[in-house]
Design an enzyme around this catalytic site. Structure first.
Site, PDB file in Angstrom:
ATOM      1  N   CYS A  52      12.602   4.774   2.169  1.00 27.96           N
ATOM      2  CA  CYS A  52      12.176   6.013   1.529  1.00 27.96           C
ATOM      3  C   CYS A  52      12.665   7.236   2.275  1.00 27.96           C
ATOM      4  CB  CYS A  52      10.649   6.056   1.403  1.00 27.96           C
ATOM      5  SG  CYS A  52       9.782   5.984   2.980  1.00 27.96           S
ATOM      6  N   GLY A 185       3.031  -2.615  -1.454  1.00 23.98           N
ATOM      7  CA  GLY A 185       4.066  -3.007  -0.497  1.00 23.98           C
ATOM      8  C   GLY A 185       3.646  -2.663   0.920  1.00 23.98           C
TER       9      GLY A 185
END
Length: 454
Positions: A52, A185
Site C-alpha cells: 500500500c 488481511g
C-alpha cells in the site's frame, strides 16, 4: 560467455507519490508484474514489490540502458516526478533499507519484511529470480531480520494498523467506542488488534469472506462480530471509528453510507439517542487504491484520513527511533560491503571458470593431436594416463598465478586487469556481449562487476 547482468531499479513510494499515483503504479499482482518485465527481450531476472506504500521493480539485464527503458515502460502511467530510478549499487542498497523498515511510513515496521519475502516467492514462481537477484534479495531479508533482532528499530508503534488507531484517537477517545475494520488481511488484523488494545467497546470486522473475519476476531479480548462485506451498509452507520484496508480496485464506502437515515447531505441531520446532535465518524483509509470515496469527507459528520495523513504519527516514530535507525544504517553499510565482496568473488569466479574452460579446450585439442600422431606407438593405459596427467598439471600450474591475480583484482575493483586476462585466454572474448561486463560507456570501472552503469 560471461553472465553480464546488471541490476536496475525504479520505484513509486509514499515519499515520492500520493495515494492516487501509487494506485496508478500498482500492477495487477506482483507475479503479473514480474511476468510483464520478463517478457521484455534481454531482461534476465525480475522482482516486483507492491504494497500500500510502495511499488518497486528491479530487473537484471546485460545493459543498464535496457533496464532503464524497461522500467520506464513499466511505470508509463505514472507522473515522471513520482518515479525514482536507481542504478546497480543504489538499487541493491535501497532494497536492504526497505527490508529493514528504514524506508517505511512507520520506520521499523515489521510487516515489510514479510512482504519482501512474499514478493521473492512470487518472483520465483514466475521464474524471475536468478543468481543476481537471489543474492540481492536474500541478503535484504537477512539484514531485515538482523535489524529486528539486534536493534530496537521496531519498538513501539510498528504498523500502519496501530498508527491508524493512534490517528483516530486524536479525534476522540476510543475507550468504549464502536469500531469497524473493513478487510481481514494482515493490515486489517493489525488494526483490529490495535483497536482492541485501545479498549473499544465493540468491534466489527467486515470482509468479503466472512469466515476469514471470524478467524481474525477469535483471539481478540473485546466484544467482536464478523460480517460479510455485503452487510457493510447495515453496520457502518453505528461505527464511531472505521479503518479500511482492502485490495478493492474501487471505493467500497461513499457518502451515502454515512448520511443519517439514508438522507442526502443537504437534508436535516439525524439526532443521536441522547439528543446530542449528529454522530461523528472518523475513518482511516489504509486502502491503496482508496477504499473510501473522497466525497465522503465532504460530509460534516465524517472525517476521512488516508495514508498521506499519517505524517504526524510517522514523524513521531521516526524521532523515537533515531538512535536505532543510525545503528541499522551502520549495519546496512557493513552488510552492503559484504554483498559487494560476494558479487566480486562471483564475478571473478565466472571469469576464472571461463579461463579454465578455454584452457581445457586447448589442452584436449592438443592432447588429441599429439596422441593421434603417435598412433603407431604402443601405449599402455598407464602410459596414456601419465601423458594426460602431465597435460592437466601444466594447465593447473600455468593458471594458478593468474587465478590468484584475478581474485585480487576483483577485490580491488581492478576490472581492466580481469578484462585483459580474459581476452588473453579467450580469443573470442571481444566478439560477444560478455565484453560489456568490464567496460562502461565512459570507460570507467563498473560497480560490483556490473555490465554498464549509468
Amino acid at each position: 560467455m560471461i553472465h553480464a547482468g546488471v541490476v536496475t531499479g525504479a520505484r513509486v513510494t509514499h515519499d515520492s507519490a500520493c495515494v492516487d499515483e501509487l494506485a496508478a503504479a500498482s500492477p495487477e499482482s506482483q507475479r503479473v508484474g514480474v511476468e510483464r518485465l520478463l517478457s521484455v527481450p534481454d531482461v534476465e531476472e525480475a522482482y516486483v514489490l507492491s504494497t500500500c506504500n510502495r511499488v518497486e521493480a528491479y530487473v537484471v539485464s546485460p545493459d543498464a540502458a535496457v533496464g532503464r527503458a524497461t522500467l520506464e515502460e513499466f511505470f508509463e502511467g505514472v507522473d515522471d516526478d513520482a518515479v525514482v530510478h536507481t542504478d546497480h549499487d543504489d538499487s541493491l542498497r535501497h532494497l536492504l533499507r526497505v527490508a529493514t523498515g528504514l524506508e517505511s511510513v512507520i520506520v521499523g515496521e515489521d510487516q515489510i519484511i514479510g512482504q519482501v519475502r512474499t514478493a521473492y516467492e512470487d518472483a520465483r514462481s514466475a521464474d524471475g529470480i536468478g543468481s543476481v537477484l537471489e543474492t540481492g534479495v536474500t541478503k535484504a531479508i537477512h539484514v531485515g531480520e538482523r535489524a529486528r533482532t539486534e536493534t530496537e528499530i521496531n519498538d513501539g508503534v510498528v504498523s500502519l494498523g496501530s498508527a491508524a488507531t493512534r490517528l483516530a484517537a486524536e479525534d476522540g477517545a476510543l475507550d468504549g467506542a464502536t469500531a469497524l475494520v473493513v478487510g481481514a488481511g494482515e493490515m486489517g488484523r493489525l488494526a483490529a488488534r490495535s483497536l482492541a488494545d485501545a479498549n473499544v467497546g465493540e468491534l466489527v470486522v467486515a470482509n468479503r469472506t466472512a469466515s476469514h473475519a471470524a478467524h481474525l476476531i477469535g483471539d481478540l479480548a473485546v466484544d467482536a462480530d464478523a460480517v460479510p462485506l455485503e452487510a457493510l451498509s447495515t453496520v457502518v452507520g453505528d461505527a464511531d471509528v472505521v479503518v479500511t484496508a482492502t485490495n478493492s480496485t474501487d471505493p467500497i464506502l461513499g457518502p451515502t453510507h454515512f448520511e443519517p437515515g439514508g438522507v442526502g447531505p443537504d437534508e436535516p441531520e439525524a439526532e443521536t439517542a441522547n439528543g446530542g446532535g449528529p454522530t461523528d465518524t472518523v475513518i482511516v483509509d489504509l486502502g491503496q487504491p482508496r477504499d473510501v470515496s473522497p466525497a465522503a469527507d465532504e460530509l460534516s459528520t465524517v472525517t476521512v484520513y488516508d495514508l498521506d495523513d499519517l505524517e504526524s504519527i510517522t514523524e513521531e516514530t521516526r524521532e523515537q527511533r533515531a538512535d536505532a535507525a543510525d545503528e541499522v544504517e551502520r549495519m546496512i553499510d557493513h552488510e552492503f560491503d559484504l554483498l559487494r565482496d560476494q558479487f566480486k568473488r562471483a564475478r571473478a569466479d565466472e571469469v576464472i571458470a571461463a579461463m579454465y574452460e578455454s584452457a581445457e579446450r586447448i589442452k584436449a585439442r592438443e592432447l588429441q593431436t599429439a596422441l593421434s600422431r603417435l598412433e603407431g606407438e604402443e601405449f599402455t593405459p598407464e602410459q596414456r594416463e601419465v601423458v594426460e596427467s602431465m597435460a592437466d598439471a601444466l594447465v593447473n600450474q600455468l593458471l594458478a598465478p593468474p587465478t590468484k591475480s584475478l581474485r585480487e583484482a576483483a577485490a580491488e575493483d581492478d576490472w581492466s586487469t580481469i578484462s585483459t586476462a580474459l581476452q588473453l585466454f579467450d580469443p573470442e572474448f571481444g566478439d560477444d556481449n560478455s565484453a560489456t561486463l568490464f567496460s562502461t560507456a565512459d570507460g570507467t570501472e563498473p560497480r560490483i562487476g556490473a555490465a554498464d552503469d549509468d
